[in-house]
Design an enzyme around this catalytic site. Structure first.
Site, PDB file in Angstrom:
ATOM      1  N   TYR A  52      34.715  68.000  74.379  1.00  0.00           N
ATOM      2  CA  TYR A  52      35.615  68.498  75.429  1.00  0.00           C
ATOM      3  C   TYR A  52      35.883  67.422  76.476  1.00  0.00           C
ATOM      4  CZ  TYR A  52      37.707  71.785  78.726  1.00  0.00           C
ATOM      5  OH  TYR A  52      38.579  72.433  79.580  1.00  0.00           O
ATOM      6  N   SER A  54      41.446  68.578  82.596  1.00  0.00           N
ATOM      7  CA  SER A  54      40.341  69.258  83.263  1.00  0.00           C
ATOM      8  C   SER A  54      39.578  68.246  84.100  1.00  0.00           C
ATOM      9  CB  SER A  54      39.398  69.871  82.226  1.00  0.00           C
ATOM     10  OG  SER A  54      38.174  70.265  82.807  1.00  0.00           O
TER      11      SER A  54
END
Length: 259
Positions: A158, A145
């Site tokens: 994350y 990401s």
């Protein structure tokens, strides 16, 4: 030395983890439309069954929890046996995201995100990479990401896990290039999925999941190491990678309301 090249449907099957919803589910549909037979892996068997029913014989349900290395290896073996062909393209997409912060830090949640996002990717790698190296062909896409470029607010676990995946793919490339196996890292921005539906903050450049799947498939077919999108958003975040800390923290803090 065998020069790595993008995998093609005639080379074998595609295998996607995290395929029960979101990007993984839509990418399975996209690849089938491009001539692939797809093995779809996730924990939720009912969702995989409905996905497989959309394209009988072209989408193979291969349920497994990516944090269980033995179950993942078994799922890959069963999918290859059912298709009668090896995995030529592996898209390691399984992941999870939970908001976190220093004030509400939860060790259990942190460990779970690392287990799914990082250890789950490693378990998937272990199930297909040795076979690809032995064949001196294949393609592995690690889905990370843009959140892995730098630490972001409310994304302690994350951002940490996605940064690890970017470094993982970069490190693998040195060895896999020599082995004739292509490796890619996929760094999406915001994509409308059940995970992002939980967000309660503005998501710039939010893309429909269908567009994200198309961009991933296009990028993997081109064979570039990094597939990042939307381009403007990725470019902005890449620029922030080189900002000194004295500029980065105040700027992102103001942009996200964390200052």
């Amino acid at each position: 030395m065998t020069v790595p090249r993008p995998a093609r449907p005639e080379d074998g099957i595609a295998w996607i983890t995290g395929a029960s919803s979101g990007i993984g589910r839509q990418l399975a549909r996209e690849l089938v439309g491009r001539g692939w037979t797809v093995a779809a892996t996730a924990r939720r068997e009912a969702e995989l069954a409905t996905l497989a029913a959309e394209a009988p014989g072209r989408i193979l349900a291969a349920p497994a929890d990516v944090t269980d290395a033995q179950a993942v290896a078994a799922a890959v073996g069963e999918a290859q046996a059912a298709a009668g062909r090896p995995v030529a393209l592996a898209v390691l997409n399984a992941g999870t995201y939970v908001h976190d912060s220093a004030e509400r830090f939860d060790l259990e949640s942190f460990i779970r995100q690392i287990q799914v996002n990082v250890i789950g990717t490693a378990a998937a790698l272990a199930s297909v990479m040795p076979m690809m190296i032995a064949r001196r062909s294949g393609q592995i896409a690690v889905v990370s990401s843009v959140a892995g470029y730098r630490g972001l607010p409310r994304a302690i676990a994350y951002s940490a896990s996605k940064a690890a995946l970017i470094a993982l793919a970069e490190s693998l490339k040195f060895d896999l290039d020599r082995a004739g196996v292509m490796v890619n890292v996929v760094n999406p921005g915001f994509v409308k999925t059940p995970l992002t539906d939980r967000n309660d903050f503005p998501m710039p450049f939010l893309l429909p999941v269908e567009e994200a799947a198309r961009r991933i498939a296009d990028g993997l077919a081109r064979g570039r190491f990094e597939v990042a999108f939307p381009r403007r958003f990725a470019a902005i975040l890449k620029l922030m990678r080189v900002l000194p800390h004295a500029l980065y923290f105040p700027l992102v803090g103001r942009m996200t309301g964390r200052r």
